[in-house]
Motif scaffolding. Sequence first.
Motif, PDB file in Angstrom:
ATOM      1  N   LYS A  60      -5.231  14.819  -2.247  1.00 34.12           N
ATOM      2  CA  LYS A  60      -4.786  15.389  -0.977  1.00 34.12           C
ATOM      3  C   LYS A  60      -4.309  14.314  -0.013  1.00 34.12           C
ATOM      4  N   LEU A  61      -5.112  13.274   0.164  1.00 28.25           N
ATOM      5  CA  LEU A  61      -4.758  12.155   1.024  1.00 28.25           C
ATOM      6  C   LEU A  61      -5.166  10.854   0.336  1.00 28.25           C
ATOM      7  N   VAL A  62      -4.448   9.773   0.657  1.00 32.34           N
ATOM      8  CA  VAL A  62      -4.800   8.473   0.068  1.00 32.34           C
ATOM      9  C   VAL A  62      -4.421   7.361   1.029  1.00 32.34           C
ATOM     10  N   CYS A  63      -5.242   6.351   1.053  1.00 30.80           N
ATOM     11  CA  CYS A  63      -4.953   5.144   1.821  1.00 30.80           C
ATOM     12  C   CYS A  63      -5.321   3.939   0.959  1.00 30.80           C
ATOM     13  N   VAL A  64      -4.365   3.041   0.785  1.00 28.94           N
ATOM     14  CA  VAL A  64      -4.598   1.832  -0.018  1.00 28.94           C
ATOM     15  C   VAL A  64      -4.746   0.637   0.917  1.00 28.94           C
ATOM     16  N   VAL A  65      -5.794  -0.125   0.710  1.00 25.28           N
ATOM     17  CA  VAL A  65      -6.064  -1.295   1.547  1.00 25.28           C
ATOM     18  C   VAL A  65      -6.377  -2.499   0.652  1.00 25.28           C
ATOM     19  N   GLY A  66      -6.371  -3.680   1.256  1.00 23.22           N
ATOM     20  CA  GLY A  66      -6.723  -4.896   0.535  1.00 23.22           C
ATOM     21  C   GLY A  66      -8.127  -5.338   0.889  1.00 23.22           C
ATOM     22  N   ILE A  67      -8.939  -5.580  -0.145  1.00 22.72           N
ATOM     23  CA  ILE A  67     -10.308  -6.056   0.051  1.00 22.72           C
ATOM     24  C   ILE A  67     -10.328  -7.570  -0.177  1.00 22.72           C
ATOM     25  N   PRO A  68     -10.746  -8.363   0.798  1.00 31.31           N
ATOM     26  CA  PRO A  68     -10.778  -9.816   0.595  1.00 31.31           C
ATOM     27  C   PRO A  68     -11.580 -10.205  -0.639  1.00 31.31           C
ATOM     28  N   ASP A  69     -10.987 -11.043  -1.475  1.00 32.80           N
ATOM     29  CA  ASP A  69     -11.664 -11.515  -2.678  1.00 32.80           C
ATOM     30  C   ASP A  69     -12.925 -12.288  -2.290  1.00 32.80           C
ATOM     31  N   PRO A  70     -14.077 -11.885  -2.796  1.00 32.80           N
ATOM     32  CA  PRO A  70     -15.327 -12.573  -2.443  1.00 32.80           C
ATOM     33  C   PRO A  70     -15.298 -14.067  -2.774  1.00 32.80           C
ATOM     34  N   ASP A  71     -14.522 -14.442  -3.794  1.00 32.58           N
ATOM     35  CA  ASP A  71     -14.429 -15.853  -4.185  1.00 32.58           C
ATOM     36  C   ASP A  71     -13.382 -16.619  -3.399  1.00 32.58           C
TER      37      ASP A  71
ATOM     38  N   PRO B  64       0.818  -1.215   0.000  1.00 31.37           N
ATOM     39  CA  PRO B  64       0.000   0.000   0.000  1.00 31.37           C
ATOM     40  C   PRO B  64       0.849   1.262   0.000  1.00 31.37           C
ATOM     41  N   SER B  65       1.947   1.270   0.767  1.00 31.02           N
ATOM     42  CA  SER B  65       2.744   2.491   0.908  1.00 31.02           C
ATOM     43  C   SER B  65       3.352   2.944  -0.407  1.00 31.02           C
ATOM     44  N   GLU B  66       3.747   2.002  -1.249  1.00 28.02           N
ATOM     45  CA  GLU B  66       4.349   2.378  -2.527  1.00 28.02           C
ATOM     46  C   GLU B  66       3.306   2.995  -3.460  1.00 28.02           C
ATOM     47  N   ILE B  67       2.116   2.403  -3.509  1.00 32.25           N
ATOM     48  CA  ILE B  67       1.045   2.960  -4.351  1.00 32.25           C
ATOM     49  C   ILE B  67       0.632   4.325  -3.819  1.00 32.25           C
ATOM     50  N   GLU B  68       0.552   4.435  -2.505  1.00 33.75           N
ATOM     51  CA  GLU B  68       0.197   5.713  -1.887  1.00 33.75           C
ATOM     52  C   GLU B  68       1.228   6.790  -2.209  1.00 33.75           C
ATOM     53  N   ALA B  69       2.515   6.440  -2.116  1.00 30.39           N
ATOM     54  CA  ALA B  69       3.584   7.405  -2.397  1.00 30.39           C
ATOM     55  C   ALA B  69       3.511   7.900  -3.832  1.00 30.39           C
TER      56      ALA B  69
ATOM     57  N   ALA C  73      -8.173   1.882  -3.386  1.00 26.46           N
ATOM     58  CA  ALA C  73      -7.644   3.182  -2.944  1.00 26.46           C
ATOM     59  C   ALA C  73      -8.780   4.053  -2.424  1.00 26.46           C
ATOM     60  N   VAL C  74      -8.575   4.602  -1.235  1.00 26.87           N
ATOM     61  CA  VAL C  74      -9.518   5.549  -0.642  1.00 26.87           C
ATOM     62  C   VAL C  74      -8.855   6.925  -0.685  1.00 26.87           C
ATOM     63  N   ILE C  75      -9.518   7.876  -1.355  1.00 27.65           N
ATOM     64  CA  ILE C  75      -8.858   9.142  -1.703  1.00 27.65           C
ATOM     65  C   ILE C  75      -9.658  10.355  -1.227  1.00 27.65           C
ATOM     66  N   VAL C  76      -8.912  11.316  -0.690  1.00 33.95           N
ATOM     67  CA  VAL C  76      -9.458  12.647  -0.424  1.00 33.95           C
ATOM     68  C   VAL C  76      -8.949  13.549  -1.547  1.00 33.95           C
ATOM     69  N   ARG C  77      -9.891  14.062  -2.350  1.00 37.66           N
ATOM     70  CA  ARG C  77      -9.496  14.926  -3.466  1.00 37.66           C
ATOM     71  C   ARG C  77      -8.914  16.249  -2.946  1.00 37.66           C
ATOM     72  N   ALA C  78      -7.995  16.792  -3.728  1.00 37.78           N
ATOM     73  CA  ALA C  78      -7.493  18.133  -3.436  1.00 37.78           C
ATOM     74  C   ALA C  78      -8.591  19.141  -3.751  1.00 37.78           C
ATOM     75  N   ASN C  79      -8.527  20.289  -3.129  1.00 41.58           N
ATOM     76  CA  ASN C  79      -9.536  21.328  -3.365  1.00 41.58           C
ATOM     77  C   ASN C  79      -9.619  21.666  -4.852  1.00 41.58           C
ATOM     78  N   GLY C  80     -10.834  21.674  -5.362  1.00 37.88           N
ATOM     79  CA  GLY C  80     -11.041  22.021  -6.759  1.00 37.88           C
ATOM     80  C   GLY C  80     -10.808  20.890  -7.730  1.00 37.88           C
ATOM     81  N   SER C  81     -10.405  19.748  -7.242  1.00 38.13           N
ATOM     82  CA  SER C  81     -10.125  18.611  -8.118  1.00 38.13           C
ATOM     83  C   SER C  81     -11.382  17.815  -8.422  1.00 38.13           C
ATOM     84  N   ASN C  82     -11.461  17.322  -9.634  1.00 35.49           N
ATOM     85  CA  ASN C  82     -12.545  16.436 -10.051  1.00 35.49           C
ATOM     86  C   ASN C  82     -11.994  15.126 -10.597  1.00 35.49           C
TER      87      ASN C  82
END
Length: 543
Positions: free
Chosen positions: A458-469, A444-449, A478-487
Amino acid sequence: MFSFATSFDKKLKLWSGRDIFPLYHPDISVAQVMLGALKNYGPKIAQISDDNGTRLSFDEIRMKTVRAAQNLQKREYKSKQVFGLVAKNSQHLAPIIFASMCLGCPINTLGISFKKTEIIHMLKITKPVLMFCDIEMYDLLKECLLELGNKAKILTFGGSKGDSEPVENLFLKTKYENDFIPVKVDGKNEAAVIVCSSGTTGLPKCAGISHAALLDAVNRFNIGTFSDVILSFGLVQWINGLRFLLRGTLCGATRIITTDIWSPELELSIIEKYQVTIAMNASYHICLLMESEHLKTADLSSLNILMIGGSKVPTYLRNGMNNHLSNGKVHDVYGMSEIACVAALDYPGLSGKETVGQLANGIHIKIIDDEGNRCGIGENGEICIKTNYKFLGYYGNEIASNDIFDEEDFIMSGDIGHFDENGYLYVVDRKKDIFKYCGSQVSPSEIEAFLIESKDIKLVCVVGIPDPDQVAGDLPAAVIVRANGSNISEKEVLDMVAGHFADQCKLRGGVYFVDSLPITQSAKVLRRIVKETTIKRFNARKN
């Protein structure tokens, strides 16, 4: 054929496989053993390429090995110089690997799916003086070498391009093949191979495996006989691919190779065509095999052993696949690159439990809690492993090399698990943030960097979601906080990651935009909470 068994020392709280003395002297090289095996099995077919039907005998591979080593010596390559390798399982791969070992030159194996960032990272550490690569990789590899100012010569599989030479140039007659003797090595302290092993930065680490450790590991993995036909789609960038090459040669089995991309239809056709007796797969392969219409009519009667590694195999998948193996069974395998082989194998596979099995010969494991205390039967803790020969560490990374060992020289795996009263090992979780997707580690840290460098994030956190199968491990999200004015959109983020990282890092778990991330008073993101909420959002999307 073989059997694994675990004993438990109640006083020391130590689990051990069978205590078998190392078969080889610690100063013997891998090359000496492989050349002896190649000579011993002589005219027998060692390798068949499904790509073009080419068959090579043990004698032919031995002669190509010797000639390649002698011609490399003519070019004044010396012992301990590193050779780099980026290649699929083509017909000339084995003699090139063996020839490099004959010279005492460690092979640094790189992934064919590596992007420029990863290749440069590896080459910068190992500084190879010679590169072998598939012709399709030439342009990217040349670009990386030029950027680093590395003047290494490139020899290519599949022809030549630019200033490269075809590897076939190394197989020219020398007229003194019978006089060849491999270079002497310090078997316990000199690396035979430098394989990829992901670390806390996310970029591959360069794991050095000594000649003694590699030979001991191959002997410990005592699977395969003279009459077996072996199939593994594993590439030599990982220890699994090397293990099958070396073990197959050592026991005189016939290896089936291909450069084609794995598919259920391809594997099933190869098993039928060549009457494969032993196969190795990633767990997600089993899921796809089970979904294939071809499995219903495939003749798998020749298959005795189907080993599964990379991540835990759900019981329903194992049982389902076993129904198609009239003369064989599915067996879970557990190991890590740093010990060069498997630590445990569920053989004969009769436990009926979601276990990785009993310990391999020469393996010692302790389970420790967060305070470093040894755990007993049924108690979860970090799995710590010790083998006959110590891991050499990571090239160019002294901190990581020191951190992987505890004060008793056990390797700390980062996996959480326990043993039951019958000596079966269970792997239940990962201690570190790093997780696996289809057997490959994701940081996660490398993708976040990488993502945080974007002005839109602005901020990002990468996590692993267990495969449903329950097959692929964890899906990167990736869970992301957009920078101000970003779309910035989900697709833009997906494309950014896919274009920069290897396949396992693709954000298959999705991208989620939030107003804020939960943090501690010291401004550290609470990953556990992020993961919990993201799993809920992922499941909501699925439904």
